[in-house]
Design a protein around this motif. Structure first.
Motif, mmCIF file in Angstrom:
data_model
loop_
_atom_site.group_PDB
_atom_site.id
_atom_site.type_symbol
_atom_site.label_atom_id
_atom_site.label_comp_id
_atom_site.label_asym_id
_atom_site.label_seq_id
_atom_site.Cartn_x
_atom_site.Cartn_y
_atom_site.Cartn_z
ATOM 1 N N VAL A 1 -1.412 -9.558 4.462
ATOM 2 C CA VAL A 1 -2.697 -10.026 3.924
ATOM 3 C C VAL A 1 -2.461 -11.453 3.409
ATOM 4 N N GLY A 2 -2.919 -12.432 4.152
ATOM 5 C CA GLY A 2 -2.675 -13.819 3.776
ATOM 6 C C GLY A 2 -1.185 -14.097 3.738
ATOM 7 N N ALA A 3 -0.705 -14.567 2.604
ATOM 8 C CA ALA A 3 0.711 -14.900 2.462
ATOM 9 C C ALA A 3 1.543 -13.713 2.001
ATOM 10 N N ASP A 4 0.905 -12.563 1.788
ATOM 11 C CA ASP A 4 1.607 -11.386 1.271
ATOM 12 C C ASP A 4 1.820 -10.336 2.358
ATOM 13 N N LEU A 5 2.896 -9.583 2.209
ATOM 14 C CA LEU A 5 3.162 -8.453 3.095
ATOM 15 C C LEU A 5 3.290 -7.205 2.228
ATOM 16 N N TYR A 6 2.504 -6.187 2.568
ATOM 17 C CA TYR A 6 2.494 -4.959 1.774
ATOM 18 C C TYR A 6 3.137 -3.815 2.546
ATOM 19 N N ASN A 7 3.862 -3.015 1.808
ATOM 20 C CA ASN A 7 4.435 -1.770 2.330
ATOM 21 C C ASN A 7 3.344 -0.713 2.187
ATOM 22 N N CYS A 8 2.717 -0.355 3.300
ATOM 23 C CA CYS A 8 1.504 0.476 3.243
ATOM 24 C C CYS A 8 1.672 1.814 3.955
ATOM 25 N N ILE B 1 -5.416 8.020 8.189
ATOM 26 C CA ILE B 1 -6.308 8.078 9.337
ATOM 27 C C ILE B 1 -6.829 9.493 9.532
ATOM 28 N N CYS B 2 -7.999 9.589 10.127
ATOM 29 C CA CYS B 2 -8.580 10.897 10.447
ATOM 30 C C CYS B 2 -9.601 10.722 11.570
ATOM 31 N N ARG B 3 -9.417 11.473 12.651
ATOM 32 C CA ARG B 3 -10.344 11.465 13.781
ATOM 33 C C ARG B 3 -10.582 10.055 14.314
ATOM 34 N N GLY B 4 -9.503 9.328 14.457
ATOM 35 C CA GLY B 4 -9.597 8.000 15.050
ATOM 36 C C GLY B 4 -10.107 6.927 14.120
ATOM 37 N N LYS B 5 -10.275 7.223 12.852
ATOM 38 C CA LYS B 5 -10.771 6.229 11.897
ATOM 39 C C LYS B 5 -9.674 5.889 10.888
ATOM 40 N N LEU B 6 -9.543 4.603 10.604
ATOM 41 C CA LEU B 6 -8.651 4.139 9.546
ATOM 42 C C LEU B 6 -9.439 4.185 8.238
ATOM 43 N N LEU B 7 -9.038 5.069 7.325
ATOM 44 C CA LEU B 7 -9.795 5.264 6.084
ATOM 45 C C LEU B 7 -9.369 4.297 4.991
ATOM 46 N N GLY B 8 -8.109 3.933 4.966
ATOM 47 C CA GLY B 8 -7.635 3.038 3.913
ATOM 48 C C GLY B 8 -6.145 2.812 4.031
ATOM 49 N N LEU B 9 -5.656 1.870 3.209
ATOM 50 C CA LEU B 9 -4.242 1.476 3.246
ATOM 51 C C LEU B 9 -3.646 1.527 1.839
ATOM 52 N N PRO B 10 -3.294 2.711 1.343
ATOM 53 C CA PRO B 10 -2.561 2.771 0.081
ATOM 54 C C PRO B 10 -1.281 1.947 0.197
ATOM 55 N N ALA B 11 -0.978 1.182 -0.841
ATOM 56 C CA ALA B 11 0.171 0.275 -0.791
ATOM 57 C C ALA B 11 1.167 0.611 -1.900
ATOM 58 N N LYS B 12 2.398 0.277 -1.674
ATOM 59 C CA LYS B 12 3.482 0.586 -2.603
ATOM 60 C C LYS B 12 3.440 -0.331 -3.818
ATOM 61 N N SER B 13 3.519 0.278 -4.994
ATOM 62 C CA SER B 13 3.451 -0.492 -6.241
ATOM 63 C C SER B 13 4.818 -0.947 -6.707
ATOM 64 N N SER B 14 5.777 -0.049 -6.660
ATOM 65 C CA SER B 14 7.111 -0.329 -7.214
ATOM 66 C C SER B 14 8.035 -0.741 -6.078
ATOM 67 N N ILE B 15 8.417 -1.986 -6.072
ATOM 68 C CA ILE B 15 9.226 -2.532 -4.988
ATOM 69 C C ILE B 15 10.687 -2.616 -5.458
#
Length: 632
Positions: free
Chosen positions: A93-100, A104-118
């Protein structure tokens, strides 16, 4: 939904580092296997589309683009799958890279939970590549604008029990895991895509961590670990998958294997537990994503113990029995000490309950260093007393070194029949209860004579069914067995048998072999004619019903279906339904008896004290429950 049960899988595919096409195919293969097995939610390991151990390749645009393309192809090929899947991948996302983790369900991307503690210590150096998750953001990914962050929950509109929260690997190992907030915002199923390398001693710690979090959050928790194919340059990954539910591990993979770890989690139970636990609070804020899927129809693989009050493991059972006996004795010890009583009075019949109560009294007296002769064991033979039970009561009292007194009640009860103009040939409830009340009167008066306490012998199962005489055997000055169900009474007496001497063991085994009976009707050919379980039903069924009704507030239909599984091959459906009806009728009908119970120690999670766990109006109607049973 199958009475709130939901089939979940933690999956570990065999991957190749940086080969997104290969990894995609492995993930799809396991998703198809999930579909065949009736799994409705599956969690894959952290960064499994690329591999967790890509190192500085995470900075390479080719790899990141390939991961997004692979996820797009998974979405395309799973449009018809009735399956919620959580798949780990890097998301720029822009200049950031997230560990996500892509949900997904039935061919739909519902969301991207991302890792908080790196993590960036020891063998971990994720901060070199990844940015900690924001609470909430939106990003364009796989051709769709979707939420990204650590405060997302996914609510199924067609299954109200199913609310999913996701945290990633290290998030669980921190002081304040995101799953706590997600659960307080409604998540009942927590999924953790992880890449936890294996070192000596880490597996049991990891298992306890997952199990403990499921207990604290009153939730189901599925943890999927990276395994075969991750780089072994410096580390080894074992694919340690764990599925837990409210403090119980339901399923666990063997280390160094791949494949699915599957369990049926009871999401309805989680909601019931949260409802019951008044310290549970719905708090915090989360971004909610709605989705829908078909009701699962897969058969349950989960097994239910036929004896929920009794541990399966022999060692656990022995330790549990010893602990319970100590708790019962400690409660009585405190009461005797408080009242200054050096005498305890008990009616002994040679049956299970009075045998257990006498063993507890002896233990309490020994703790107080009181003379066992201060225990007055009274045998009161009546119209139904058999030679076998009378002899066992006498011999037990003698072996334990207590004072034994025999007071036949036949003449007193016969005189009472004359006084109230009752024909003794009419062997109805009056005939039976007059004997129980006479015995209680004798015990109470003897206690007054010696300045002692009458110790009650009735157990939890009898109290639930109302199988006790009001103002008779239900009354005492302290009831040591009041929270011990009949199925557990047997094991406590058996424990006393195998830990006692040879002679005591033989006697207690004979008590265990004696049919459960109040012995209020005359014997036939010298043997017990009145068998309790022929009248009210099998105690193992009633204890099963009691546990799941009282402990979790389950519906009669759910308890019925669970009993079908637990007692398959033992009782048919008609028999289970018959005694389930009896249980609910008697439970509601006899609440008035429980409203005046004497004091007694709580030793388990299920008890019926009107001052503690169960407060119910005596005139509540059972119609709702009986109608549901009738419709089964």
């Amino acid at each position: 939904m199958n009475d709130g049960f939901f089939k979940v899988a933690a999956a570990t595919p065999s991957i190749k580092v940086a080969d997104c096409e290969y990894n995609k195919n492995q993930i799809l293969e396991q998703m198809r296997e999930c579909e065949k097995r009736g799994v409705t939610a599956v969690v894959f390991p952290e960064l499994c589309l690329t591999g967790y151990t890509c190192g500085d390749l995470f900075r390479d645009r080719t790899l990141i683009t390939a991961a997004q393309k692979a996820l797009g192809e998974i979405l395309e090929q799973t449009r018809s799958m009735n399956l919620l899947a959580v798949i780990g991948l890097p998301v720029p996302v822009g200049a950031d890279l997230y560990n996500c983790a892509a949900v997904i369900c039935r061919g739909k991307l519902l969301g991207l939970p991302a890792k908080s503690s790196i993590p960036n210590y020891s063998e971990f150096y994720e901060a070199r590549h990844f940015t900690p998750a924001p609470a909430y953001a939106e990003t364009r990914f796989c051709g769709k604008t979707v939420p990204l962050g650590n405060s997302l929950i996914f609510r199924c509109e067609s299954m109200p029990e199913l609310v999913v929260g996701v945290e990633i690997c290290e998030d669980l190992w921190t002081a304040c895991p995101p799953s706590a907030q997600l659960a307080q915002c409604g998540a009942t199923l927590l999924l953790n895509p992880s890449a936890s390398d294996e070192i000596i001693g880490k597996a049991p710690y990891r298992r306890n961590l997952v199990n403990g979090q499921s207990a604290r959050l009153i939730a189901a928790y599925a943890y999927a670990d990276a395994g075969e194919g991750e780089s072994s340059t410096d580390l080894v990954y074992a694919g340690h998958n764990v599925i837990a539910e409210n403090g119980t591990v339901l399923a666990e993979s063997t280390l160094f294997t791949t494949g699915l770890t599957v369990a049926d989690v009871d999401l309805q139970r989680m909601l019931q537990e949260r409802l019951r636990t008044t310290t549970w609070s719905n708090a915090g804020e989360a971004y909610e994503v709605s989705f829908t899927m078909d009701m699962p129809v897969a058969s349950l693989e989960r097994k239910f113990p036929a004896l929920p009050f009794v541990p399966d493991d022999t060692k656990d059972l022995s330790e549990r029995c010893e602990m319970i006996l100590n708790m019962q004795a400690a409660g009585l010890k405190t009461r005797l000490k408080h009242t200054g009583s050096k005498c305890a009075v008990i009616g002994v019949s040679g049956g299970l309950d009075s045998t257990l109560a006498l063993l507890v009294i002896v233990r309490a007296f020994d703790l107080l260093k009181l003379d066992r002769k201060g225990i007055l064991a009274v045998t009161m033979p009546g119209f139904g007393t058999t030679k076998r039970t009378k002899s066992n009561a006498q011999r037990l009292s003698e072996m334990l070194g207590v004072t034994l007194k025999e007071i036949p009640i036949g003449d007193s009860v016969s005189k009472h029949f004359e006084d109230i103009d009752h024909d003794p040939n009419v062997r109805d409830v009056t005939y039976e209860n007059a004997q129980a009340r006479e015995r209680t009167q004798v015990l109470m008066d003897l206690a007054n004579q010696c300045g002692g306490l009458v110790i009650g012998t009735g157990d939890l199962s009898e109290l639930a069914l109302g199988w006790a005489t009001y103002n008779g055997d239900i009354m005492s000055m302290y009831g040591v067995n009041c929270s011990i169900p009949k199925t557990l009474v047997r094991h406590l007496v058996h424990h006393a048998a195998i830990t006692g001497g040879k002679e005591l063991c033989a006697l207690l085994e004979d008590v265990l072999d004696t049919p459960v009976s109040p012995e209020l009707l005359p014997p036939e050919n010298g043997v017990i004619a009145q068998k309790t379980e022929n009248i009210v039903g099998p105690y193992e069924l009633h204890d099963f019903f009691l546990y799941y009704m009282l402990r979790f507030g389950f519906t009669p239909s759910k308890i019925f279906h669970m009993a079908q599984s637990a007692f398959a091959g033992i009782y048919d459906d008609a028999t289970i339904k018959k005694w389930l009806t009896t249980f609910y009728k008697r439970f509601f009908m006899h609440q008035f008896k429980r409203s005046c119970l004497p004091d007694g120690p709580k030793v388990g999670s299920v008890t019926l004290s009107p001052r503690g766990d169960w407060r119910m109006p005596s005139d509540a109607s059972s119609a709702l429950w009986l109608r549901e049973i009738e419709s089964l």
